[in-house]
Write a protein that holds these residues in place. Structure first.
Motif, PDB file in Angstrom:
ATOM      1  N   TYR A   4      33.193  -9.646  -9.371  1.00  0.00           N
ATOM      2  CA  TYR A   4      34.188  -8.954  -8.538  1.00  0.00           C
ATOM      3  C   TYR A   4      33.556  -8.391  -7.269  1.00  0.00           C
ATOM      4  O   TYR A   4      32.472  -7.809  -7.288  1.00  0.00           O
ATOM      5  CB  TYR A   4      34.807  -7.835  -9.365  1.00  0.00           C
ATOM      6  CG  TYR A   4      35.777  -6.932  -8.653  1.00  0.00           C
ATOM      7  CD1 TYR A   4      37.135  -7.211  -8.653  1.00  0.00           C
ATOM      8  CD2 TYR A   4      35.338  -5.766  -8.020  1.00  0.00           C
ATOM      9  CE1 TYR A   4      38.047  -6.359  -8.034  1.00  0.00           C
ATOM     10  CE2 TYR A   4      36.227  -4.911  -7.398  1.00  0.00           C
ATOM     11  CZ  TYR A   4      37.577  -5.216  -7.404  1.00  0.00           C
ATOM     12  OH  TYR A   4      38.468  -4.364  -6.787  1.00  0.00           O
ATOM     13  N   LYS A  64      42.323 -10.169  -7.353  1.00  0.00           N
ATOM     14  CA  LYS A  64      43.352  -9.145  -7.187  1.00  0.00           C
ATOM     15  C   LYS A  64      43.932  -8.698  -8.517  1.00  0.00           C
ATOM     16  O   LYS A  64      44.344  -7.544  -8.683  1.00  0.00           O
ATOM     17  CB  LYS A  64      44.464  -9.670  -6.280  1.00  0.00           C
ATOM     18  CG  LYS A  64      45.524  -8.642  -5.937  1.00  0.00           C
ATOM     19  CD  LYS A  64      46.581  -9.230  -4.996  1.00  0.00           C
ATOM     20  CE  LYS A  64      47.641  -8.180  -4.663  1.00  0.00           C
ATOM     21  NZ  LYS A  64      48.703  -8.741  -3.789  1.00  0.00           N
ATOM     22  N   PRO A  88      42.949   0.345  -7.514  1.00  0.00           N
ATOM     23  CA  PRO A  88      41.660  -0.302  -7.239  1.00  0.00           C
ATOM     24  C   PRO A  88      40.625  -0.041  -8.330  1.00  0.00           C
ATOM     25  O   PRO A  88      40.448   1.085  -8.797  1.00  0.00           O
ATOM     26  CB  PRO A  88      41.219   0.333  -5.917  1.00  0.00           C
ATOM     27  CG  PRO A  88      42.452   0.915  -5.322  1.00  0.00           C
ATOM     28  CD  PRO A  88      43.307   1.319  -6.479  1.00  0.00           C
ATOM     29  N   ARG A  89      39.947  -1.110  -8.703  1.00  0.00           N
ATOM     30  CA  ARG A  89      38.875  -1.017  -9.682  1.00  0.00           C
ATOM     31  C   ARG A  89      37.732  -0.168  -9.122  1.00  0.00           C
ATOM     32  O   ARG A  89      37.399  -0.240  -7.948  1.00  0.00           O
ATOM     33  CB  ARG A  89      38.366  -2.433  -9.993  1.00  0.00           C
ATOM     34  CG  ARG A  89      37.364  -2.517 -11.139  1.00  0.00           C
ATOM     35  CD  ARG A  89      36.869  -3.946 -11.299  1.00  0.00           C
ATOM     36  NE  ARG A  89      36.099  -4.107 -12.524  1.00  0.00           N
ATOM     37  CZ  ARG A  89      35.400  -5.189 -12.840  1.00  0.00           C
ATOM     38  NH1 ARG A  89      35.385  -6.221 -12.004  1.00  0.00           N
ATOM     39  NH2 ARG A  89      34.727  -5.259 -13.973  1.00  0.00           N
ATOM     40  N   SER A 127      35.171  -6.430  -3.547  1.00  0.00           N
ATOM     41  CA  SER A 127      36.319  -6.017  -2.741  1.00  0.00           C
ATOM     42  C   SER A 127      35.833  -5.312  -1.485  1.00  0.00           C
ATOM     43  O   SER A 127      34.766  -4.696  -1.466  1.00  0.00           O
ATOM     44  CB  SER A 127      37.254  -5.093  -3.534  1.00  0.00           C
ATOM     45  OG  SER A 127      36.570  -3.946  -3.995  1.00  0.00           O
ATOM     46  N   ASN A 142      49.145  -1.131  -7.509  1.00  0.00           N
ATOM     47  CA  ASN A 142      47.809  -1.587  -7.161  1.00  0.00           C
ATOM     48  C   ASN A 142      46.840  -0.429  -7.340  1.00  0.00           C
ATOM     49  O   ASN A 142      46.830   0.517  -6.558  1.00  0.00           O
ATOM     50  CB  ASN A 142      47.797  -2.081  -5.701  1.00  0.00           C
ATOM     51  CG  ASN A 142      46.550  -2.873  -5.388  1.00  0.00           C
ATOM     52  OD1 ASN A 142      45.462  -2.533  -5.825  1.00  0.00           O
ATOM     53  ND2 ASN A 142      46.712  -3.930  -4.610  1.00  0.00           N
ATOM     54  N   HIS A 187      40.074  -8.812  -1.425  1.00  0.00           N
ATOM     55  CA  HIS A 187      39.134  -9.323  -2.414  1.00  0.00           C
ATOM     56  C   HIS A 187      38.443 -10.575  -1.903  1.00  0.00           C
ATOM     57  O   HIS A 187      39.047 -11.385  -1.200  1.00  0.00           O
ATOM     58  CB  HIS A 187      39.859  -9.596  -3.733  1.00  0.00           C
ATOM     59  CG  HIS A 187      40.481  -8.375  -4.326  1.00  0.00           C
ATOM     60  ND1 HIS A 187      41.770  -7.994  -4.041  1.00  0.00           N
ATOM     61  CD2 HIS A 187      39.969  -7.426  -5.149  1.00  0.00           C
ATOM     62  CE1 HIS A 187      42.045  -6.863  -4.679  1.00  0.00           C
ATOM     63  NE2 HIS A 187      40.963  -6.506  -5.354  1.00  0.00           N
ATOM     64  N   ASP A 214      42.880  -5.460 -10.013  1.00  0.00           N
ATOM     65  CA  ASP A 214      43.433  -4.219  -9.466  1.00  0.00           C
ATOM     66  C   ASP A 214      44.903  -4.051  -9.830  1.00  0.00           C
ATOM     67  O   ASP A 214      45.555  -3.110  -9.374  1.00  0.00           O
ATOM     68  CB  ASP A 214      43.296  -4.197  -7.939  1.00  0.00           C
ATOM     69  CG  ASP A 214      41.853  -4.058  -7.492  1.00  0.00           C
ATOM     70  OD1 ASP A 214      40.982  -3.883  -8.366  1.00  0.00           O
ATOM     71  OD2 ASP A 214      41.588  -4.134  -6.290  1.00  0.00           O
ATOM     72  N   GLU A 215      45.424  -4.952 -10.644  1.00  0.00           N
ATOM     73  CA  GLU A 215      46.838  -4.902 -11.029  1.00  0.00           C
ATOM     74  C   GLU A 215      47.004  -4.768 -12.532  1.00  0.00           C
ATOM     75  O   GLU A 215      47.997  -5.198 -13.101  1.00  0.00           O
ATOM     76  CB  GLU A 215      47.549  -6.164 -10.530  1.00  0.00           C
ATOM     77  CG  GLU A 215      47.595  -6.263  -9.004  1.00  0.00           C
ATOM     78  CD  GLU A 215      48.227  -7.561  -8.521  1.00  0.00           C
ATOM     79  OE1 GLU A 215      48.275  -8.523  -9.320  1.00  0.00           O
ATOM     80  OE2 GLU A 215      48.658  -7.613  -7.357  1.00  0.00           O
TER      81      GLU A 215
END
Length: 613
Positions: free
Chosen positions: A561, A583, A594-595, A563, A592, A577, A586-587
């Motif tokens: 990952y 994405k 964010p990680r 971003s 949304n 991303h 993050d969903e």
């Protein structure tokens, strides 16, 4: 054999669940039912494996002394102070520990109310260059905050009259709870999120004999080339020359036949300047639209300069046809613009024994290579601290978990208890940094360096803020020739300790990081390799002039990952991303989120923040 294949099939169904698959009660029940099936199917398989593998050998306890300590004892430069109190509503003893006085970010506060009742609190200092915490006998109800400018003040934390702020912060059940008018943050323990696939893999490895073999079979059949990005050139720019960006990284060395070729990269999720219809010129750097000082480039091994591909062929194997056309995406960060930090996940990379350690080098009387198997009383949050989140420019996932973070073969397997990959966060050693491993270092002054760790480096460890080791180098620096070369073991699966395949040829989605310089500027370059071996990674990193490179994680989007965030988060709060498919990470929750910023994660990570003006 049929029963083994049935077990592999069940594991495959579980391991191929979408990254965002919700791990609710119904899902867990389904997993448990199928895991029960796997137990039954693998019973005979396990018996056959038992005795045929070195892992079943029992270590000899002779001459092995017990080791039992905490991570606090690993901090050689820590500074401790104590207060003895006698008030009826006060602890009998208070201990304050600055874990790394030179870095001055992490403190531990220990309140002892009785021999049986002890409370530990892990604190973040928001202003490490301008604020110091002390105990003061004249102010027994809290910490003395000293700024060196005459603005010293008391922050009451454990008195009944002030409402026990520490306990209130602990009860808030938030990963970070502010204290002392936001000068400090209490770190609270919280579960980090993991995907269903991660949960199943960990369950197999931990509970089923041969579980590692099953996951390898699935990777070799299901995940092989599953993330492959392949793109045919769509023509040239019409110019034989590509201009280098001012203040950008150096252009990649591209094969003569590929110069000016345009590659369509439809999966690229980061917007760049000067590209049309998702077509990027191979080897060229593009500015991102969201951040000054961040650059993006694309490459495939068949476009790498011919001289590079012919170099060091005595130990770097040739790449196959699929790997030669596998696209890599690279993102460069200018370290004069950004600071780099490392952070632990809530669970990984962990600090106990790796499953790879040979029985005869493992001390059965120790909980881990450093004498402990958890980080108590420290707290890992798997989150970027809230006082830094508004300056975040980019995030990428870190290295291997502890299970794969040591050596099973070669000299490194016999040295330093298996040569577990070490790491440090905010000046605090969480796992010992050991010699001969690829190492990324961030010094307390912000400088970034990558090198193979040696005994001399240990003498300077007090000046370091973050350290992460991950195996052996992909690109190494030759002191004799003063040149960067592919790491000696990039084509040796056993001595390189490369995860991925038992056939030693397995291509996989992989990530890596390198350092490069151009015209006095130093860049940290993150590489996403869609279907590649370490040898392929080395060729790509060579083409970009990297002076050192190391492997990160692999096999899935959640493990690779990356971003990128906008400078103006009020206008563009959502990340872009590196690959659009990321994405989904993050969903996982509604909207949304964010990680690593909006929710805690179980995996370690790196993050870039804008330097303070």
């Amino acid at each position: 054999m049929r029963r083994i294949l049935q077990a592999v099939h069940i594991a495959t169904l579980l391991l191929t669940a979408a990254p965002g698959f919700a791990q609710d009660v119904e899902t867990e029940e389904m997993i448990c039912r199928d895991i029960g099936d796997i137990f039954c199917l693998l019973e005979e398989f396990s018996k056959n494996l038992e005795g045929s593998t070195s892992l079943s050998a029992k270590p000899t306890p002779a001459a092995k002394a017990p080791v039992d300590r905490t991570v606090v004892e690993l901090q050689r430069d820590r500074r401790e102070s104590k207060l003895t109190l006698s008030g009826s509503s006060q602890p009998t003893e208070v201990t304050l520990i600055n874990l790394s006085p030179e870095v001055n970010v992490w403190y531990l506060l220990k309140l002892q109310w009785s021999p049986q009742k002890i409370e530990w609190y892990h604190l973040d200092n928001v202003d490490p260059s301008g604020l110091w915490l002390e105990l003061n006998q004249q102010e027994p109800n809290g910490l003395w905050l000293r700024n060196g400018k005459g603005g010293d003040r008391l922050c009451e934390l454990w008195s009944k009259d002030s409402g026990h702020p520490l306990r209130a912060a602990r009860a808030a059940n938030a990963p970070y709870a502010p204290l002392c008018q936001n000068a400090l943050y209490l770190r609270n323990r919280i579960d980090g999120y993991r995907t269903t696939k991660e949960w199943v893999v960990e369950f197999l490895r931990a509970n089923i004999w041969g579980g590692e073999t099953i996951t390898n079979i699935v990777k070799e059949t299901v995940y092989k080339d599953s993330f492959l990005l392949k793109s045919n050139p769509v023509g040239t720019t019409g110019s034989a020359e590509t201009n280098e960006l001012p203040n950008g990284p150096a252009l990649a060395r591209v094969a003569a036949k590929m110069k000016g070729e345009m590659l369509p990269v439809k999966e690229l999720g980061i917007s760049v300047m000067g590209a049309t219809d998702e077509n990027l010129e191979v080897g060229r750097w593009y500015r991102t639209t969201r951040q000054d000082g961040v650059f993006v480039s694309v490459m495939e091994p068949k476009a790498v300069d011919e001289d590079i591909m012919k170099s060091h062929r005595d130990y770097v194997r040739d790449l196959d046809a699929v790997e030669m056309e596998a696209i890599s995406i690279l993102v460069a960060f200018d370290t004069t613009v950004f600071d780099l930090s490392f952070a632990m996940g809530t669970d990984h990379p962990a600090v106990g024994w790796s499953e790879r350690v040979l029985p005869d080098v493992r001390n059965p009387l120790s909980k881990g290579p450093d004498g402990f198997d958890n980080l108590n009383p420290l707290t890992s949050t798997g989150l970027i601290p809230p006082y830094l989140s508004d300056r975040v420019a980019g995030i990428f996932t870190g290295g291997f978990k502890r299970d794969h973070g040591s050596f099973r073969w070669g000299d490194l397997a016999r040295k330093n208890q298996g040569s577990h990959y070490g790491f440090m966060e905010n000046g605090t050693i969480l796992s010992s940094i050991v010699p001969d491993l690829a190492t990324l270092i961030v010094y307390k002054d912000g400088r970034v360096d990558m090198k193979t760790w040696n005994d001399q480096d240990a003498l300077n460890i007090g000046s370091m803020k973050h350290v992460r080791q991950n195996g052996v180098p992909i690109i190494d620096w030759n002191d004799l020739t003063q040149q960067a070369v592919p790491g000696r073991w990039v084509s040796n699966w056993t001595l390189g300790n490369w995860s991925g395949s038992q056939d030693k040829k397995f291509r996989s989605l992989r990530a890596g990081v390198c350092e490069a310089e151009n015209k006095g500027r130093r860049f940290v370059i993150y590489g996403y390799f869609s279907s590649m071996t370490p040898a392929g990674m080395a060729r790509v990193f060579q083409s970009y002039g990297c002076t050192y490179a190391m492997h990160l994680d692999m096999n899935a989007l959640e493990h690779t990952y990356m971003s990128l965030y906008s400078t103006n988060k009020s206008k563009e709060p959502a990340p872009q991303h590196l690959v659009k498919g990321m994405k989904v990470l993050d969903e996982r929750f509604k909207g949304n989120v964010p990680r690593y910023i909006g929710y805690p994660d179980n995996r370690d990570f790196f993050y870039f923040t804008e330097k303070k003006k």
